[in-house]
Design an enzyme around this catalytic site. Structure first.
Site, PDB file in Angstrom:
ATOM      1  N   ASP A  25      39.714  44.624  43.402  1.00 29.84           N
ATOM      2  CA  ASP A  25      39.544  43.781  44.548  1.00 29.84           C
ATOM      3  C   ASP A  25      40.983  42.053  44.703  1.00 29.84           C
ATOM      4  O   ASP A  25      41.710  42.918  44.110  1.00 29.84           O
ATOM      5  CB  ASP A  25      38.073  42.689  43.822  1.00 29.84           C
ATOM      6  CG  ASP A  25      37.077  43.587  43.419  1.00 29.84           C
ATOM      7  OD1 ASP A  25      37.231  44.425  44.173  1.00 29.84           O
ATOM      8  OD2 ASP A  25      36.074  43.171  42.698  1.00 29.84           O
ATOM      9  N   MET A  26      40.411  41.952  45.570  1.00 31.12           N
ATOM     10  CA  MET A  26      41.636  40.798  46.634  1.00 31.12           C
ATOM     11  C   MET A  26      42.249  39.973  45.389  1.00 31.12           C
ATOM     12  O   MET A  26      42.920  40.225  45.104  1.00 31.12           O
ATOM     13  CB  MET A  26      41.065  40.262  47.588  1.00 31.12           C
ATOM     14  CG  MET A  26      41.732  39.061  48.238  1.00 31.12           C
ATOM     15  SD  MET A  26      40.956  38.622  49.767  1.00 31.12           S
ATOM     16  CE  MET A  26      40.449  37.148  48.685  1.00 31.12           C
TER      17      MET A  26
END
Length: 304
Positions: free
Chosen positions: A139-140
């Protein structure tokens, strides 16, 4: 052109149309939906509306998405923390806030933009021009080790290792509350949330099998420092599984509390250890991404 029609339910009344459609279409960013609204590609009951329109029960919403021509993804001179590199692959320590590959709303500043520059375009093409070299994602706002393939040969081999769950992945996380057990196994199929389509959830009807193992490293009373081992690799797996036990990750405002007393940018999650068999040499290799500064400081605060 791709067109989809939605009928607003009673529970969805009052939502801004850009938010409503962003929740229904997880592949489209809210800013991109706002652009479609501005271009009158979206209508309600046959009439174009603005982004601040609030949907009403039984509204018929027609969303038309123009055929996307894949954009040119440009190399960008973005510094990379490279843990290992050879002619076939790289292991990169991804920072917080960096998206792995381009998508609507994120066409620059991604890991792909950075590795295109660093590798002069010599990356595996198996996943197409939007995801060159990308075998798996994090994830970011998750930091840590991620594998990048330069050759199709390496990509095919490592994708098979990933499919067979033979790649070693160890994460460090800080969860809210005090986990009672020192170790545990969480099993529950993960799929799209039945109502909020931007979220994942334990979904017995449409989910895919998912297993997470955890071990407590340190307790702080109101939080617990854990190591998580992935047996499978589903989207948001650790975040969903820990939240399902009543212990969401600190800073995770999607699956946990909206309150953010430690002022974190997203969840406290770090992909620390990555191990695999090198496709060309057959040698087992293991890499450790050091804890990021924010994570170390958070641990120090909790210990006080």
């Amino acid at each position: 052109m791709n067109s989809v029609t939605y009928c607003v339910s009673e529970e969805e009344c009052g939502l801004r149309i850009d938010r409503y459609l962003a929740e229904k279409n997880t592949d489209l960013s809210r800013s991109y939906i706002q652009k479609l609204l501005k271009n009158q590609e979206i209508s309600v009951n046959g009439i174009p509306v603005k982004a601040n329109y609030k949907v009403q029960q039984e509204d018929q919403i027609l969303l038309t998405v123009p055929e996307l021509t894949e954009p040119d993804i440009l190399p960008e001179d973005i510094p990379l923390d490279i843990l290992y590199e050879d002619e076939d692959l790289m292991v990169v320590n991804k920072p917080k806030g960096m998206v792995v590959h381009p998508s609507a709303g994120h066409l620059s500043g991604t890991l792909v933009n950075a590795i295109l520059y660093h590798c002069h375009g010599h990356l595996s093409g198996i996943n197409g021009i939007m995801r060159p070299g990308i075998v798996h994602r994090i994830d970011m706002d998750t930091t840590g080790a991620i594998l990048v393939c330069k050759s199709d040969f390496a990509h095919k081999d490592l994708a098979e290792q990933l499919k067979e769950h033979s790649i070693k992945r160890r994460y460090r996380a800080i969860v809210s509350g005090n986990l009672k057990e020192d170790t545990g196994r969480i099993e529950g199929p993960i799929g799209r949330h039945p109502i909020d389509r931007k979220k994942m959830a334990i979904n017995y009807k449409n989910g895919k099998d998912a297993v997470t193992h955890y071990q407590v490293l340190e307790r702080f009373g109101n939080a617990t420092y854990v190591e998580c081992r992935l047996e499978t690799g589903r989207t948001h797996q650790i975040r969903v599984h820990m939240a399902s036990k009543g212990h969401p990750l600190l800073g995770d405002q999607v699956y946990g509390s909206a309150r953010n007393p430690y002022h974190l940018q997203g969840q406290a999650l770090h992909a620390m250890i990555l191990g695999f068999v090198h496709p060309r040499t057959g040698e087992y290799m293991e890499f450790e991404a050091p804890l990021p500064e924010y994570f170390i400081k958070l641990l120090e605060k909790l210990r006080k």
